[in-house]
Design a protein around this motif. Structure first.
Motif, PDB file in Angstrom:
ATOM      1  N   THR A 238       0.659  -1.138  -0.010  1.00 30.24           N
ATOM      2  CA  THR A 238       0.072   0.004  -0.001  1.00 30.24           C
ATOM      3  C   THR A 238       0.897   1.180  -0.017  1.00 30.24           C
ATOM      4  O   THR A 238       2.092   1.398   0.736  1.00 30.24           O
ATOM      5  CB  THR A 238      -0.814  -0.111   1.240  1.00 30.24           C
ATOM      6  N   THR A 239       0.522   2.254  -0.881  1.00 31.93           N
ATOM      7  CA  THR A 239       1.278   3.354  -0.756  1.00 31.93           C
ATOM      8  C   THR A 239       0.769   4.355   0.497  1.00 31.93           C
ATOM      9  O   THR A 239      -0.266   4.033   1.066  1.00 31.93           O
ATOM     10  CB  THR A 239       1.106   4.396  -2.200  1.00 31.93           C
ATOM     11  N   ALA A 240       1.598   5.240   0.789  1.00 32.57           N
ATOM     12  CA  ALA A 240       1.489   6.266   1.796  1.00 32.57           C
ATOM     13  C   ALA A 240      -0.059   6.966   1.539  1.00 32.57           C
ATOM     14  O   ALA A 240      -0.883   6.840   2.418  1.00 32.57           O
ATOM     15  CB  ALA A 240       2.496   7.051   2.202  1.00 32.57           C
ATOM     16  N   ALA A 241      -0.191   7.568   0.406  1.00 33.85           N
ATOM     17  CA  ALA A 241      -1.491   8.151  -0.105  1.00 33.85           C
ATOM     18  C   ALA A 241      -2.738   7.273   0.151  1.00 33.85           C
ATOM     19  O   ALA A 241      -3.709   7.629   0.613  1.00 33.85           O
ATOM     20  CB  ALA A 241      -1.296   8.721  -1.372  1.00 33.85           C
ATOM     21  N   ALA A 242      -2.526   5.939  -0.293  1.00 39.05           N
ATOM     22  CA  ALA A 242      -3.554   5.127  -0.117  1.00 39.05           C
ATOM     23  C   ALA A 242      -4.089   4.638   1.095  1.00 39.05           C
ATOM     24  O   ALA A 242      -5.059   4.623   1.466  1.00 39.05           O
ATOM     25  CB  ALA A 242      -3.456   3.908  -0.848  1.00 39.05           C
ATOM     26  N   ARG A 243      -3.085   4.609   2.071  1.00 42.69           N
ATOM     27  CA  ARG A 243      -3.191   4.448   3.301  1.00 42.69           C
ATOM     28  C   ARG A 243      -3.790   5.569   4.006  1.00 42.69           C
ATOM     29  O   ARG A 243      -4.729   5.372   4.660  1.00 42.69           O
ATOM     30  CB  ARG A 243      -1.857   4.190   4.176  1.00 42.69           C
TER      31      ARG A 243
END
Length: 244
Positions: free
Chosen positions: A78-83
């Motif tokens: 998971t990317t930080a933005a998605a998190r």
């Protein structure tokens, strides 16, 4: 939903995002075609095209007697933005089968001129440094580092405790100060990992061995300027699904 009917690509993007951030985990059943049609107010042909696209991308598969299910993607993280998007949408800090371990928090002198510039600080100013490692299905995926402007300690002194927050710490900061925190566009780059990053990610190589890694950087600011730089270092070989 908007009165404008979404196309199949938009519907696929919606579910791609849920899969990428872990809301739909491997083994979960996708909604039925009839439910997709009802939710998005589209024809069965549009829903079917969206599902075919997800299958072609290797995100789902059809199982006789079960329906369409999400399949395991061991090489994704998971990317930080998605998190952050998942936290805002569901309030859940972790995806399914995900935890974070080895939390640390300390005051450190900033020695990286680039990082100092991103936080609008002078070299050797103090910052709050928080680290943790994300683990999914027992495998280390991301080594996360947060460099936080010390002015945040006035309102959130808990930042110096290594214990994880039960929600994103910036939500606590906003609740206590009334200040809105904004995020700059996520940046991606590649570099060679440091030995301590490889150790955190469980990568066993001889010290000094060059190992390229993907790095994602997010910068957060409030009305007084930069507040936090969040850097995620991904385990070698991992990749992300574009959720836009």
């Amino acid at each position: 939903m908007s009165s404008k009917k979404p196309g199949y690509a938009e519907i696929a993007s919606h579910y791609r995002k849920l899969i990428a951030d872990g809301t739909l985990a491997p083994g979960d059943r996708m909604p039925s075609m009839s439910k997709v049609c009802e939710e998005f107010n589209v024809a069965i042909t549009t829903a079917n095209r969206a599902f075919r696209l997800l299958k072609a991308e290797g995100l789902t598969t059809a199982m006789p007697g079960v329906g369409t299910v999400v399949i395991d993607q061991p090489r994704t993280a998971t990317t930080a933005a998605a998190r952050l998007d998942r936290i805002a949408r569901t309030g859940q800090p972790y995806a399914k089968k995900e935890v974070s371990v080895n939390h640390t928090a300390q005051l450190r002198s900033i020695t990286d001129p680039i990082l100092a510039g991103q936080l609008d600080l002078d070299l050797h100013d103090e910052v709050v440094l928080r680290t943790r490692t994300f683990v999914r299905d027992g495998k280390q995926t991301v080594f996360a580092v947060s460099c936080i402007n010390v002015r945040a300690l006035t309102d959130v002194p808990e930042l110096l405790s290594p214990e994880p927050f039960d929600r994103f710490w910036q939500e606590i900061y906003t609740a206590r100060t009334g200040r809105t925190v904004s995020k700059s566009p996520e940046r991606r780059s590649a570099r060679l990992a440091y030995d301590y990053e490889l150790e955190a990610l469980g990568v066993n190589v001889d010290p000094g061995t060059p190992v390229p890694v993907l790095v994602l950087i997010n910068t957060f600011s409030d009305e007084d300027g930069p507040l936090e730089v969040w850097e995620d270092v991904y385990a070698p070989g991992l990749w992300q699904v574009d959720t836009r």
